[in-house]
Structures are given as C-alpha cells and as structure tokens.
Design an enzyme around this catalytic site. Structure first.
Site, PDB file in Angstrom:
ATOM      1  N   GLU A  57     -55.089  86.588  51.789  1.00  0.00           N
ATOM      2  CA  GLU A  57     -55.179  87.078  49.921  1.00  0.00           C
ATOM      3  C   GLU A  57     -54.117  88.076  50.136  1.00  0.00           C
ATOM      4  O   GLU A  57     -53.536  88.357  49.389  1.00  0.00           O
ATOM      5  CB  GLU A  57     -56.127  86.702  48.837  1.00  0.00           C
ATOM      6  CG  GLU A  57     -56.373  84.884  48.981  1.00  0.00           C
ATOM      7  CD  GLU A  57     -57.784  85.294  50.290  1.00  0.00           C
ATOM      8  OE1 GLU A  57     -57.209  85.142  51.128  1.00  0.00           O
ATOM      9  OE2 GLU A  57     -58.725  84.256  49.505  1.00  0.00           O
TER      10      GLU A  57
ATOM     11  N   CYS B 288     -61.135  89.685  48.185  1.00  0.00           N
ATOM     12  CA  CYS B 288     -59.982  89.284  47.451  1.00  0.00           C
ATOM     13  C   CYS B 288     -60.287  89.733  45.881  1.00  0.00           C
ATOM     14  O   CYS B 288     -58.978  89.234  45.514  1.00  0.00           O
ATOM     15  CB  CYS B 288     -59.609  88.722  48.197  1.00  0.00           C
ATOM     16  SG  CYS B 288     -58.870  88.492  50.293  1.00  0.00           S
TER      17      CYS B 288
END
Length: 160
Positions: free
Chosen positions: A75, A115
């Site tokens: 991500e 993330c």
C-alpha cells in the site's frame, strides 16, 4: 462521562464480478502486482493498485528485507509512488489483494496500521475520501468508502 459509538458501513461482494467495471480492473491490477511481490521471509504477498483522479493507475507490492523493519508494504509503495510520480493528483481508490505461499487467503486483508496512517495523510491532505477495495486470494471483497472508516481517531496535522 459520555459514551460515543464509532461505526461504519461497508459493502461485501461475493465475487470480483459484482464490482463495477472500474473496481474489477483496479482489483485485477492489484492481483497482478501481488504476483510480483518480494516476500521471501513472510511468504505473504500483497499487491496494491491506486486509482488517481486523472485515470492513471499506480501499482505497488510488498518489498521485504532481511532486516525486517527495512521492508515496505504494498500500500505504501503504491501510494508513495503515486505521490512522487503525480504530485497533487487526487487518489480516488486503492485496491488491495493478499495471498500466501503457505495457505489460501480466503478473506479480505486490510492495511496494517502504518499503511492506514499513510493513506490517511493523503486523504486528509486532498480533502476527499479514498475508497478501499480489500480482497484475499479468493473469496469476498470488502468495499469501504474512506480510509477514515477503518482508522477513526487518526493522527493528523491538527495535532501539530
């Protein structure tokens, strides 16, 4: 004392075919990115595809390192690459897919805390939500309208 309840709605799709055409294409790009992940230590491959407002898609996959803290999740690879390559461009959506060499990942994999915080920074900065499509290797897909849904009480610039 006051009690407050924090909750959100999500949508669950049984197959990728139930997604919009745009959602299907984005998830397929995340799956393709996942297959090129460098994950020799965890054997857990993750791919991410970021859809920008200009229609461009930027991909990323997890990149591990023998010094574990030195690796980076899919991500963040994708979001940071999008920010570097298309500065100021709004992120509309992120598709994430995960698989393992040791077992079948049959449920959606959500972003880790690091993330979530990184994606939240972009969402706050652009002042518009970032949709999430989450999928394992097979099975259902979860859709969330915003990273704020899965990271309520996020730390942002208002605290600085």
């Amino acid at each position: 004392m006051k009690k407050k309840r924090v909750c959100f709605e999500l949508q669950v799709f049984d197959t990728i075919d139930e997604l919009s055409q745009e959602g299907q294409e984005l998830m397929q790009k995340a799956v393709a990115a996942r297959k090129n992940a460098y994950a020799p230590y965890s054997n857990f491959q993750v791919g991410a595809a970021v859809l920008l407002e200009n229609g461009k898609v930027v991909i990323g996959n997890n990149q591990e390192n023998a010094s574990f803290p030195s690796g980076l999740c899919a991500e963040r690879v994708a979001v940071f690459q999008a920010g570097a390559k298309y500065p100021g461009e709004t992120i509309k959506a992120i598709a994430i897919s995960a698989a393992s060499n040791k077992y079948t990942v049959d449920k959606p994999a959500a972003p880790c805390g690091n993330c979530r915080q990184s994606i939240s920074e972009y969402e706050v900065r652009q002042k518009s939500p970032i949709e999430l499509f989450l999928m394992g290797e097979i099975g259902q897909i979860i859709w969330c309208a915003s990273i704020a849904d899965i990271l309520p009480l996020a730390f942002d610039t208002s605290f600085l």
